[in-house]
Design an enzyme around this catalytic site. Structure first.
Site, short mmCIF file in Angstrom:
data_model
loop_
_atom_site.label_atom_id
_atom_site.label_comp_id
_atom_site.label_asym_id
_atom_site.label_seq_id
_atom_site.Cartn_x
_atom_site.Cartn_y
_atom_site.Cartn_z
N SER A 180 0.82 -1.20 0.00
CA SER A 180 0.00 0.00 0.00
C SER A 180 0.86 1.25 0.00
O SER A 180 1.64 1.47 -0.91
CB SER A 180 -0.96 -0.03 1.19
OG SER A 180 -1.94 0.96 1.09
N ASP A 211 -5.55 2.23 -3.76
CA ASP A 211 -6.77 2.08 -2.96
C ASP A 211 -7.03 3.33 -2.13
O ASP A 211 -8.14 3.54 -1.65
CB ASP A 211 -6.73 0.82 -2.08
CG ASP A 211 -5.60 0.83 -1.05
OD1 ASP A 211 -4.73 1.72 -1.10
OD2 ASP A 211 -5.59 -0.08 -0.20
N ASP A 258 -2.06 6.22 -4.03
CA ASP A 258 -0.90 5.50 -3.53
C ASP A 258 -0.54 4.36 -4.49
O ASP A 258 -1.23 4.14 -5.49
CB ASP A 258 -1.13 5.01 -2.10
CG ASP A 258 -2.27 4.01 -1.99
OD1 ASP A 258 -3.06 3.91 -2.93
OD2 ASP A 258 -2.36 3.34 -0.94
N ASP A 292 -0.83 1.11 -4.74
CA ASP A 292 -1.82 0.11 -5.14
C ASP A 292 -3.18 0.73 -5.43
O ASP A 292 -4.16 0.03 -5.67
CB ASP A 292 -1.95 -1.01 -4.11
CG ASP A 292 -2.41 -0.53 -2.75
OD1 ASP A 292 -2.43 0.70 -2.53
OD2 ASP A 292 -2.75 -1.36 -1.89
#
Length: 575
Positions: free
Chosen positions: A144, A307, A303, A305
């Site tokens: 993340s 999410d 970010d 990833d």
């Protein structure tokens, strides 16, 4: 097995991994370093596992990834009676593509088919793909928003949400029963030949995902007509959001989009930011000058990833304000509810969801529009579980969910935070504001004037290593043994202990109906609150505070600062 025995065993295990073995040899005369890498296994929880890259059982590396994949395979085969398949995605971090392939081939070695994306994909696409393809599980290789030295293994159930606590315990049990040397991947060519490995391209998932996200707009005609007039700057922070975010915005009509060139392409070192975290205002250091130059009124950042979404908006003075996750969540909630009310499409059983540490402003907004507000534990899997329950029982219609940690969701086809979905909704809301001669910052001030000036803060205290973990346990035990009667001069009206599941007020306790979690929450007079929560993925304790003030934003900020300092003092006293 002792720490030293494990160390020697790993020297044998890493014989084919030159980098890992070299790293182990470099610490052979450093007992503290050896102990740190082998005193425990990297924990596998409801968010999977996440840790610093490196050699050792307490690190993210090819051996710990194979073991996690093998444990997931055994769980599916033995506990769930399912032979898969499992969808696998990865982001731009170091070794993410290697770990994704090793995961796929280790699953294949145990007869579980793997569906591996052909390039970077965001977490929300992975969550969508699990449901869309009817998979038994999903894995996303990502850490993340953590610093570059981290990576992780996020595991998802068949509903597209992160694993439930029971499922995570089941996977952990299988992982712990496995020896590293028994977690051998199938050769790639053999896996392909046997149909146990399939590579997923754009046609299989991406087009359907994009159409789904576009379908979540509440005023799509406004974007089609006027979206080109809204100037947006976007930064993917070197991550997986670059392609899907740009595609969705373009297809919706937001064609005046400028991408921060230094942060456009994937880079596992994230060289332009201290950490690739849109929660941190420093993530927009390059974007703000570009936005001023291009005439943009909105800056979006995702970010690695994709999410989490961060947002900066231009104020009346022409300066850019970095919004908090709570502010973004409330802007989006208000946008969805107010526009649907105008269109007379608000369901009578509408529901909004937030985490227990997110702003109470959300409750005021939900109540005003006749939607029921639900609180869940921190972790978006709990939002996903509630969506599933709503669908199974028909009790409520999910409208919007968010966490203060910059995660948002307005649909039900994804069961995790979705920054692609959120980016499009922010652009849509900004477009509607522009048509009224306002900005998103103006809209936020209108919300405060209507419902009160809510200000929240979150700070962290770091306690690294084995001793740090013990210190966190002692601190939480001390706060439970002797809870405060007041914090920052504000009387504690009630205490919630999510470990015991009880809310206590005036000597009387009542169950709260949520799963157990190591969290303490103190309700204060004057609509204030303080929450203490050990992080589930990092060696730290997080302190959350919130206040509401009718006297204006300046007074609310002052109250928030005072309460935050008092909460930190409480933590030090507990230590």
């Amino acid at each position: 097995m002792s720490v030293q025995s494990q160390y020697l065993h790993w020297l044998t295990l890493t014989a084919g991994e030159e980098g890992l073995q070299r790293e182990l040899l470099e610490i052979k005369d450093d007992p503290a370093a050896v102990r740190d890498r082998f005193y425990t296994d990297l924990a596998f929880g409801t968010a999977g596992m996440r840790g610093v890259l490196g050699a050792g059982a307490n690190r993210m590396n090819v051996l710990t990834v194979r073991r996690a994949a093998a444990g997931l395979a055994q769980y599916l085969l033995e506990d769930e009676g399912s032979a898969g398949p499992v969808v696998i995605a990865y982001d731009s971090r170091r070794f993410s593509d290697r770990f994704a392939l090793e995961t796929a081939l280790t699953l294949a070695a145990r007869g579980v088919p793997a569906l591996l994306f052909d390039a970077l994909r965001p977490v929300p696409v992975l969550s969508f793909a699990v449901r869309f393809l009817g998979a038994a599980a999903g894995v996303a290789i990502t850490a993340s928003h953590n610093p570059p030295e981290y990576n992780g293994f996020k595991a998802y159930g068949p509903d597209g949400a992160q694993l439930s606590p029971d499922a995570a315990r089941g996977v952990t049990r299988h992982i712990q029963a496995l020896r590293y040397e028994d977690c051998v991947p199938l050769p790639r060519a053999e896996a392909l030949e046997k149909g146990l490995l399939k590579i997923i391209g754009k046609a299989e998932v991406d087009d359907a995902y994009t159409a789904m996200v576009l379908g979540l707009m509440v005023r799509p005609e406004a974007a089609r007509r006027h979206g080109k007039d809204l100037h947006i700057v976007y930064t993917p922070l070197h991550g997986a959001g670059n392609v899907p975010v740009r595609r969705v915005l373009r297809e919706a009509g937001f064609t005046s989009l400028t991408v921060v060139p230094e942060q456009e392409l994937p880079d596992p070192d994230f060289p332009t930011v201290p950490a690739p975290n849109p929660e941190n205002p420093a993530a927009f250091t390059l974007a703000i000058p570009l936005a001023k130059k291009s005439g943009a009124t909105v800056i979006l950042g995702t970010d690695p990833d994709c999410d989490r979404l961060g947002v900066c908006v231009r104020d009346a003075g022409g300066e850019f304000r970095t919004l908090t996750g709570n502010q973004i969540g409330c802007l989006l909630m208000h946008h969805i509810l107010s526009e649907r009310k105008k269109q007379r499409t608000l369901p009578e059983n509408g529901a909004c969801v937030k985490s227990i540490v997110s702003t109470e402003l959300a409750r005021a907004i939900s109540r005003d529009f006749g939607a029921e507000q639900f609180d869940v534990l921190t972790g978006f899997k709990y939002v996903g579980e509630l969506i599933q329950r709503f669908e199974e029982t028909g009790s409520h219609t999910f409208l919007f969910g968010f966490e203060e940690s910059f995660g948002y969701l307005s649909g039900t086809k994804v069961r995790d935070k979705d920054a692609v979905n959120a980016a499009l909704l922010v652009a849509e809301a900004a477009c509607l504001c522009a048509l009224e001669g306002r900005t998103l910052y103006d809209r936020l001030q209108e919300i405060y004037e209507t419902y009160g000036h809510y200000v929240e803060s979150v700070v962290s205290e770091d306690y690294p290593g084995q001793e740090g973990a013990r210190h966190i346990q002692r601190l939480m035990a001390a706060l439970r043994a002797q809870p405060p009667r007041q914090i920052g001069g504000l009387k504690v009206l009630a205490a919630r202990d999510y470990q015991s599941g009880l809310r206590t007020q005036g000597g009387h306790s009542a169950p709260m109906g949520l799963p157990p979690s190591d969290v303490l929450y103190f309700e204060l007079e004057g609509n204030g609150w303080v929450c203490v929560r050990p992080s589930g993925t990092e060696p730290k304790i997080k302190l959350y505070t919130g206040v509401c003030c009718r006297d204006g934003g300046t007074a609310a900020v002052r109250m928030s600062d005072e309460l935050t300092q008092a909460a930190r003092a409480l933590l030090r006293a507990g230590a």
